[in-house]
Design a protein around this motif. Structure first.
Motif, short mmCIF file in Angstrom:
data_model
loop_
_atom_site.label_atom_id
_atom_site.label_comp_id
_atom_site.label_asym_id
_atom_site.label_seq_id
_atom_site.Cartn_x
_atom_site.Cartn_y
_atom_site.Cartn_z
N PRO A 1 0.80 -1.23 0.00
CA PRO A 1 0.00 0.00 0.00
C PRO A 1 0.83 1.28 0.00
O PRO A 1 0.50 2.24 -0.69
CB PRO A 1 -0.83 -0.12 1.29
N ASP A 2 1.93 1.30 0.76
CA ASP A 2 2.75 2.50 0.82
C ASP A 2 3.45 2.77 -0.50
O ASP A 2 3.53 3.92 -0.95
CB ASP A 2 3.77 2.38 1.95
N PHE B 1 0.86 4.02 -2.96
CA PHE B 1 0.51 5.42 -2.73
C PHE B 1 1.55 6.34 -3.40
O PHE B 1 1.18 7.29 -4.11
CB PHE B 1 0.46 5.71 -1.23
N LEU C 1 -7.48 6.69 -4.81
CA LEU C 1 -6.83 7.15 -3.59
C LEU C 1 -7.85 7.44 -2.50
O LEU C 1 -7.67 7.09 -1.33
CB LEU C 1 -6.00 8.40 -3.88
N MET C 2 -8.94 8.09 -2.89
CA MET C 2 -9.97 8.42 -1.91
C MET C 2 -10.62 7.18 -1.33
O MET C 2 -11.01 7.14 -0.16
CB MET C 2 -11.03 9.31 -2.56
N ASP C 3 -10.75 6.14 -2.15
CA ASP C 3 -11.34 4.89 -1.65
C ASP C 3 -10.47 4.27 -0.56
O ASP C 3 -10.99 3.62 0.36
CB ASP C 3 -11.53 3.90 -2.80
N GLN C 4 -9.16 4.45 -0.67
CA GLN C 4 -8.25 3.86 0.30
C GLN C 4 -8.00 4.77 1.49
O GLN C 4 -7.90 4.31 2.62
CB GLN C 4 -6.92 3.50 -0.37
N ASP C 5 -7.87 6.06 1.23
CA ASP C 5 -7.57 7.00 2.30
C ASP C 5 -7.97 8.39 1.84
O ASP C 5 -7.30 9.00 1.00
CB ASP C 5 -6.07 6.95 2.66
N LYS C 6 -9.05 8.90 2.40
CA LYS C 6 -9.57 10.19 1.94
C LYS C 6 -8.59 11.32 2.19
O LYS C 6 -8.53 12.27 1.41
CB LYS C 6 -10.91 10.49 2.64
N MET C 7 -7.83 11.23 3.26
CA MET C 7 -6.89 12.31 3.57
C MET C 7 -5.70 12.31 2.62
O MET C 7 -5.06 13.35 2.43
CB MET C 7 -6.39 12.17 5.01
N SER C 8 -5.40 11.17 2.00
CA SER C 8 -4.23 11.09 1.14
C SER C 8 -4.33 11.97 -0.09
O SER C 8 -3.33 12.43 -0.63
CB SER C 8 -3.99 9.64 0.71
#
Length: 729
Positions: free
Chosen positions: A673-674, A677, A703-710
């Motif tokens: 995952p990292d 990203f 990206l939003m599906d995995q981490d909205k803040m990312s």
């Protein structure tokens, strides 16, 4: 409400105790029915609903197309234990066949994960991408000192691997064929594996099968004369508690305690945990009130106390009203009590217990340790407040702080990266004339690296020298390395001079730290000077020394010189040496020679994919994208596993127009995952820069599906990367 899994498991276990299957007859195992005095009666099942144990065991008779692979895997296991022949050879196949259980012993059931013999035996996992904070720490951190010895559990890990790949039944058969006695350690590893698989499984039938295998292992242990102890049955009972399987919990408790009355107090601990888990206050209080204070009853009460301490139940104080804390058989029980009352901040209770223990002539060091446990367990306190509470209680109760409690407090500070506080405690110990041990500085050194407060190396080393402490060679290497990181080369050299006074011989690792520091500063002459001093001091350079020198060579002649000197010194070429060769040749423009490094006969076979991945990264970083992509494609065709960092390097440097499809393909290769990203961020920047807006939007949605803040971090990077295009300097 119990789930369907619990109902099936209960029905299955009950049928085991009721019926004698063929498998149990062949192994002479017996299963006793639960006693009529059992606290919970097992549910009865009709003959149509009951499932025999034999019908739930794993079927290892695979189709013929899989048997060859299975035999090869068994052969590999035999070779690990010193067998002859090659995996898959005739001799090994015969041995494998003799290890297999009869078809009647392993009837067909639903396929489980344990049957997947097609998996690669030694899988090479990709490197984990370091978090942003760790990026600030130098590359030497991966050499960080590990303060525990993992050699002791090597065989247990091997047993777990065998059980994971082959199944518990077949693993035991392999050990039997190899004439290796199956002991407590092996049974423990396999039972833990069964519980782990049951926890991980999302399939009810598969989860039930894993619990049955654990039951079979229990029966096998009893048949071989082993007592089932806490370290063996504990993980299984905790699983049943977590799943709230009441009937199954009491069934296994009966199996465990049959002929083994010594475990009754410990089973009381798990029974208390069970009723706490299901939040049955009546049962908890019933257990507390049922204690008979004879010898056995007191041990049972201690285990009840331990369970209540771990869950911070209010019944703990009620039980402590009738249990004399000064009579507890173990200091661990007393420590658990102080930790529990610390978490709920019952200071008056803590003071009362300390005074009671003090009156009963408990050693002062132990009293200090209990106070430390209480203060450190208090919730939502800053580190300095914990230290203040520690000091206040010692002064109020007239207890002298002990060395052990101070060391524990130092470790607590270091876990929170409060290095200044840890050093203050060390200084205070010195003022109180408490004997300082060098071990107290080991966690401080780790915390210094992690917190990046590298300047603290000076006061740390000053305290060590002032008290004439003698650190280990690894601790000295870390101290030298910290001096180098803050570019205090003079301080690092002075430490080498101090070694003579300490009576310690310098190591290659100490010199390597200074060499690496100079080379990072692009000061090759200084690095060579230290290298020569190293040899003059009769310290033999190692593979790490030569890998540093080779990687920073400025010409092909220097590369060859250092490599030949390494061979003359009989230093084995490790993967780091070959990686350094690749990078050095690329830096010198010798791209073909860089690619030929992987053909060297000395390249470790187990590291070949990792070394090939370095070729891809080095070529990409030097702008040789066509060669890098060609080498990458060849690796893919050969079925090589490519390092995630190499794929990310391709994405980072493949920024030409018309490469979108290739970039999206590479992005799919990033499974971590990292890494994904970082790769996605670079592809989004590429899409925006070359006006592939629809692709950029699709990636941002992912990206939003995995981490909205990312998405905000990515947009910031897009803005920064595009800024020079619109506002050139």
């Amino acid at each position: 409400m119990r789930g369907s899994k619990g109902k099936q498991l209960s029905s299955l276990i009950y049928s085991v105790s009721k019926n004698n299957s063929k498998t149990l007859e062949q192994t002479n195992s017996t299963t006793s029915k639960p006693s009529k005095k059992s606290k919970i009666a097992f549910r009865t099942t009709s003959s149509t609903d009951s499932v025999s144990l034999s019908s739930s065991l794993l079927d290892f008779q695979k189709q013929k197309k899989k048997e060859k692979k299975e035999k090869g895997l068994f052969g590999a296991i035999l070779n690990i234990f010193g067998g002859t022949g090659t995996p898959g050879s005739t001799s090994n196949e015969a041995a494998v066949d003799s290890c297999k259980l009869p078809a009647t012993d392993v009837p067909e059931v639903k396929k489980s994960q344990e049957e997947d013999i097609d998996k690669q035996w030694f899988s090479s996992s990709s490197n984990t991408f370091l978090a942003h904070r760790h990026k600030t720490i130098s590359r030497e951190r991966k050499e960080k000192w590990v303060f525990k010895n993992t050699q002791g559990d090597r065989f247990q890990r091997l047993v777990s691997m065998c059980g994971d790949r082959l199944g518990t039944n077949t693993t035991l058969a392999v050990f039997g064929r190899l004439k290796r006695e199956t002991g407590q350690k092996e049974f423990k590893a396999l039972i833990e594996l069964c519980v782990e698989k049951a926890r991980e499984s999302q399939d009810e039938d598969e989860s039930i099968n894993h619990i049955h295998r654990a039951y079979r292992l229990f029966e096998e242990m009893k048949e071989q004369g082993f007592q089932i102890e806490d370290e063996v049955f504990g993980p299984l009972l905790l699983y049943l508690i977590d799943m709230k399987f009441e009937d199954e919990f009491y069934f296994f408790s009966e199996v465990i305690k049959e002929g083994n009355s010594a475990v009754l107090p410990r089973l009381g601990y798990y029974e208390m945990l069970f009723w706490i888990k299901v939040d049955n206050t009546d049962k908890v209080q019933e257990l507390c009130s049922s204690i008979v204070f004879d010898a056995d009853g007191f041990h049972l009460a201690e285990n009840y106390l331990l369970a209540l301490c771990e869950t911070d139940r209010e019944e703990l104080l009620q039980l402590l009203e009738v249990v004399d804390i000064t009579k507890l058989s173990s200091l661990d029980y007393v420590s658990s009590i102080f930790k529990s009352i610390g978490r709920v901040s019952l200071e008056e209770v803590a003071e009362k217990f300390i005074l009671a223990l003090k009156t009963s002539e408990v050693e002062a060091d132990n009293l200090s340790y209990f106070i430390c446990n209480y203060a450190m367990s208090m919730l939502n306190l800053a580190v300095e407040d914990v230290i203040s509470k520690f000091e206040y209680l010692h002064e109020k109760l007239d207890v002298r702080p002990s060395i052990t409690s101070y060391e524990k407090l130092v470790s607590y500070c270091c876990d929170s990266l409060q290095v200044h506080a840890a050093l203050d405690i060390a200084e205070k110990m010195s003022q109180l004339d408490l004997a300082l041990s060098v071990e107290i500085f080991y966690p401080i050194l780790q915390a210094v690296e992690e917190s990046c407060e590298l300047d603290l190396v000076h006061p740390i080393y000053s305290i060590i020298r002032r008290h004439n402490l003698k650190p280990s060679t690894e601790a000295l290497r870390i101290l030298i390395n910290l001096h180098v990181k803050i570019k205090d080369f003079e301080g690092a050299y002075n430490m080498l001079s101090d070694l003579k006074e300490m009576g310690i011989k310098p190591t290659s690792g100490m010199y390597n730290s200074i060499i690496a520091g100079y080379l990072r500063e692009k000061n090759l002459p200084a690095g060579e000077m230290v290298f020569n001093q190293m040899k003059n001091a009769d310290v033999k350079p190692d593979s790490r020394t030569f890998s540093y020198l080779i990687a920073n060579s400025e010409s092909e002649e220097d590369i060859i010189k250092y490599f030949e000197e390494m061979k003359s010194a009989n230093v084995h070429a490790t993967k780091h040496v070959y990686m350094s060769l690749i990078n050095a040749y690329v830096n010198c423009g010798q791209f073909e020679k860089a690619k030929q490094v992987v053909l060297d006969q000395g390249v470790p076979v187990k590291n070949i994919n990792e070394i090939k991945s370095v070729v891809v990264s080095a070529l990409a970083s030097s702008g040789q994208m066509s060669d890098a992509l060609k080498f990458y494609d060849e690796m893919k065709q050969e079925g090589c596993e490519i390092d995630q960092k190499a794929v990310l390097s391709l994405i980072e440097h493949l920024q030409f127009e018309g490469e979108l499809n290739r970039l999206l393909q590479l992005l799919e290769e990033l499974k971590d995952p990292d890494f994904w990203f970082d790769g996605c961020e670079r592809v989004v920047i590429y899409c925006v820069r070359h006006k592939h807006l629809s692709s950029a939007i699709n990636l941002l949605k992912q990206l939003m599906d995995q981490d909205k803040m990312s998405i905000y971090a990515v947009l910031d990077q897009v803005y920064i990367s595009l800024l020079p295009l619109y506002y050139p300097m």
